[in-house]
Design an enzyme around this catalytic site. Structure first.
Site, mmCIF file in Angstrom:
data_model
loop_
_atom_site.group_PDB
_atom_site.id
_atom_site.type_symbol
_atom_site.label_atom_id
_atom_site.label_comp_id
_atom_site.label_asym_id
_atom_site.label_seq_id
_atom_site.Cartn_x
_atom_site.Cartn_y
_atom_site.Cartn_z
ATOM 1 N N ARG A 147 40.318 48.580 31.903
ATOM 2 C CA ARG A 147 39.351 47.486 31.794
ATOM 3 C C ARG A 147 37.961 48.030 32.110
ATOM 4 N NH1 ARG A 147 38.622 41.954 35.438
ATOM 5 N NH2 ARG A 147 37.192 43.202 36.669
ATOM 6 N N TYR A 159 29.833 40.068 38.605
ATOM 7 C CA TYR A 159 31.287 40.205 38.730
ATOM 8 C C TYR A 159 31.791 41.546 38.195
ATOM 9 C CZ TYR A 159 36.164 39.940 37.567
ATOM 10 O OH TYR A 159 37.492 40.247 37.466
ATOM 11 N N ASP A 220 36.673 41.612 30.689
ATOM 12 C CA ASP A 220 36.815 40.260 31.247
ATOM 13 C C ASP A 220 35.473 39.531 31.184
ATOM 14 O OD1 ASP A 220 37.440 38.016 32.706
ATOM 15 O OD2 ASP A 220 38.381 39.090 34.377
ATOM 16 N N HIS A 222 35.118 36.521 32.300
ATOM 17 C CA HIS A 222 35.149 35.711 33.527
ATOM 18 C C HIS A 222 34.539 34.319 33.356
ATOM 19 C CE1 HIS A 222 35.822 35.670 37.982
ATOM 20 N NE2 HIS A 222 36.777 36.492 37.594
ATOM 21 N N GLU A 246 39.056 38.914 27.747
ATOM 22 C CA GLU A 246 39.699 37.966 28.670
ATOM 23 C C GLU A 246 38.752 36.843 29.073
ATOM 24 O OE1 GLU A 246 41.010 40.009 32.159
ATOM 25 O OE2 GLU A 246 41.034 38.192 33.358
ATOM 26 N N GLU A 272 44.399 33.035 33.873
ATOM 27 C CA GLU A 272 44.631 33.417 35.272
ATOM 28 C C GLU A 272 44.421 32.244 36.228
ATOM 29 O OE1 GLU A 272 41.766 36.675 35.630
ATOM 30 O OE2 GLU A 272 40.496 35.417 36.868
ATOM 31 N N ARG A 293 47.770 35.081 30.555
ATOM 32 C CA ARG A 293 47.242 35.729 31.756
ATOM 33 C C ARG A 293 47.724 35.093 33.053
ATOM 34 N NH1 ARG A 293 45.454 39.891 33.517
ATOM 35 N NH2 ARG A 293 43.525 39.277 34.499
ATOM 36 N N GLU A 349 48.153 43.939 34.532
ATOM 37 C CA GLU A 349 46.986 44.337 35.325
ATOM 38 C C GLU A 349 47.474 44.885 36.673
ATOM 39 O OE1 GLU A 349 44.624 41.004 36.568
ATOM 40 O OE2 GLU A 349 42.845 42.235 36.895
ATOM 41 N N TRP A 412 31.410 31.241 37.674
ATOM 42 C CA TRP A 412 31.462 32.609 38.218
ATOM 43 C C TRP A 412 32.635 33.356 37.593
ATOM 44 C CZ3 TRP A 412 35.179 35.285 41.053
ATOM 45 C CH2 TRP A 412 34.760 36.577 41.451
HETATM 46 C C1 CS2 Z 1 39.959 38.738 37.743
HETATM 47 C C2 CS2 Z 1 40.109 38.575 39.195
HETATM 48 O O1 CS2 Z 1 41.679 40.295 37.741
HETATM 49 C C3 CS2 Z 1 40.955 39.611 37.054
HETATM 50 O O2 CS2 Z 1 40.970 39.583 35.855
HETATM 51 O O3 CS2 Z 1 39.419 37.794 36.946
HETATM 52 O O4 CS2 Z 1 39.453 39.651 39.775
HETATM 53 C C4 CS2 Z 1 39.583 37.276 39.804
HETATM 54 O O5 CS2 Z 1 38.210 37.291 39.853
HETATM 55 C C5 CS2 Z 1 40.166 37.113 41.161
HETATM 56 O O6 CS2 Z 1 41.543 37.090 41.072
HETATM 57 C C6 CS2 Z 1 39.665 35.856 41.855
HETATM 58 O O7 CS2 Z 1 40.390 35.626 42.996
HETATM 59 MG MG MG Z 2 40.113 37.903 34.993
#
Ligand code: CS2
Ligand code: MG
Length: 412
Positions: A147, A159, A220, A222, A246, A272, A293, A349, A412
């Site tokens: 990634r 991030y 990602d 995010h 992602e 996620e 995810r 991951e 975020w």
């Molecule tokens: C993320 C995480 O792993 C990922 O793809 O998006 O780092 C996420 O920010 C954290 O799990 C938040 O707790």
């Molecule tokens: Mg993520």
């Protein structure tokens, strides 16, 4: 085989973890992960106040019935706190069932569909040279899929970038204990989607020029883009052949994914922060995503994860379970067992926990040449050292949040 004891253990070796430990009247124990990053104590309390009293005396063999009972009898359904609590019970019962049978959990889910599971790691750098070093470092660790996250010109702190913080001795290389920060208040980061959209394709062009066309690359978003912005990013990344993009949108607006899908062939991964099979229902049926995810921990455990993957299989959609360090080794093991058993495994991951976490949780899982395996110990293959766990009491920690240049709060 009745549940005799249920303990909720909160420990903070490298970060906070919530673990449920069930003990049966014939002495078997099972572990479940209930960690909800930044809101851990809410789940610990949901478990101890409302779930533990319901578990004592129940038949430990009835995994599906217990899941349905906890889900339906609460009346108030879904949500991360409820579903992480149910997940912990579900995992612990699968762990116990495996131990009772003398088999690793993946055997109970149908047996192994492959020998090993491809993992991806997180490379990052504020600027390209640090990013390239981080990619090389991950290659040395064995990762074959990586990634890629970088800084964006004009933005101070965003991030996914190890150079913001990082582990002592590993600054600029790993991002493992990110992003929750210990402290009384959440850190503020900054964001500008237009600068990001201009910058990211130049990063992937540079990475492909340096590392060639072969290596699977992931990115990602995010949850930060609108559907139109996400469509634009997906299109502009097509020349660099991503394994996936992602969380390109927040995905509460599921219809928005149709627009993204119509405009780009970049594969999409989402989920996620989803809590249930139903969050994926239309995304899977309408074939708007390519990878699921979900994490066993936030999705109600092993039972629903297996179900959503069987549903996804009808549409050639594969797994890409969430595996940051805020999933404990127990939750991670749970999804490795699912991943090994299902036919439609995609990728896992794997961010790697720190030494203190690995001392608290003894694990049978292995990582070699970029591939994971849950090991062959009966159950999930994870044991918790209570003495070690007791050394690390809970510490307040919050995830960061974003503001735009004009002060508006952004995803975020
Ligand atoms: C993320 C995480 O792993 C990922 O793809 O998006 O780092 C996420 O920010 C954290 O799990 C938040 O707790
Ligand atoms: Mg993520």
């Amino acid at each position: 085989m009745r549940i005799e004891k249920a303990e909720v253990i909160v420990t903070s070796p490298d970060r906070n973890f919530v673990t449920l430990k069930l003990t049966t009247d014939d002495g078997l124990t099972g572990l479940g992960d209930a960690t909800l990053n930044g809101r851990e104590l809410a789940v610990a309390s949901y478990l101890s106040e409302h779930v533990v009293p319901l578990l004592i005396g129940r038949d430990a063999a009835q995994i599906e019935d217990t899941w349905q009972f906890l889900y339906r009898s609460a009346y108030w359904r879904r949500g991360p706190v409820t579903m992480a609590s149910i997940a912990a019970v579900d995992m612990a019962l699968w762990d116990i069932k495996g131990k009772a049978a003398g088999m690793p959990v993946y055997q109970l889910l149908g047996g192994a569909s492959r020998d090993r599971m491809m993992a991806y790691g997180h490379a990052s750098g504020k600027e390209l040279p640090e990013l390239f070093d981080s990619i090389r470092h991950h290659q040395e660790l064995g990762y074959r899929s990586i990634r890629v996250q970088t800084g964006v010109p004009g933005l101070e702190s965003i991030y996914g970038i190890a150079s913001n913080k990082g582990l002592p001795g590993n600054e600029g290389v790993r991002y493992d204990h990110e992003p929750a920060q210990r402290g009384a208040l959440p850190a503020q980061e900054d964001w500008d989607t237009r600068s990001y959209l201009r910058h990211v394709p130049t990063v992937f062009e540079a990475v492909r020029n340096e590392f060639g066309p072969e290596m699977p690359l992931l990115h990602d978003g995010h949850h930060r883009m609108t559907p139109l912005q996400a469509a634009k990013l997906g299109k502009s990344l097509e020349p660099y052949d991503l394994f996936w993009l992602e969380d390109c949108t927040p995905a509460e607006n599921q219809e928005g994914l149709r627009l993204v899908r119509q405009h780009t062939t970049t594969p999409l991964a989402i989920g996620e922060i989803f809590n249930t099979v139903w969050d994926f229902q239309s995304l899977i049926k309408e074939q708007l995503i390519d990878y699921v995810r979900a994490a066993s921990t936030h999705f109600g455990g092993i039972s629903p994860l297996k179900k959503v993957m069987d549903y996804a299989a009808m549409y050639q959609i594969r797994s890409g379970f969430h595996g940051p360090t805020d999933i404990s080794p127990v939750g991670f093991a749970a999804q490795l067992h699912v991943g090994l058993a299902i036919h439609n495994y995609g990728i896992q991951e794997y961010m790697q926990h720190g030494d203190k976490t690995n001392a608290v949780f003894e694990q049978a899982m292995t990582f070699a040449d970029g591939y994971l395996h849950p090991g062959n110990k009966p159950g999930l293959g994870v044991e918790l050292d209570t003495d070690e766990a007791g050394k690390y009491p809970y510490e307040t920690a919050y995830l960061p949040y974003n503001r735009l240049a004009d002060g508006t709060v952004h995803d975020w």
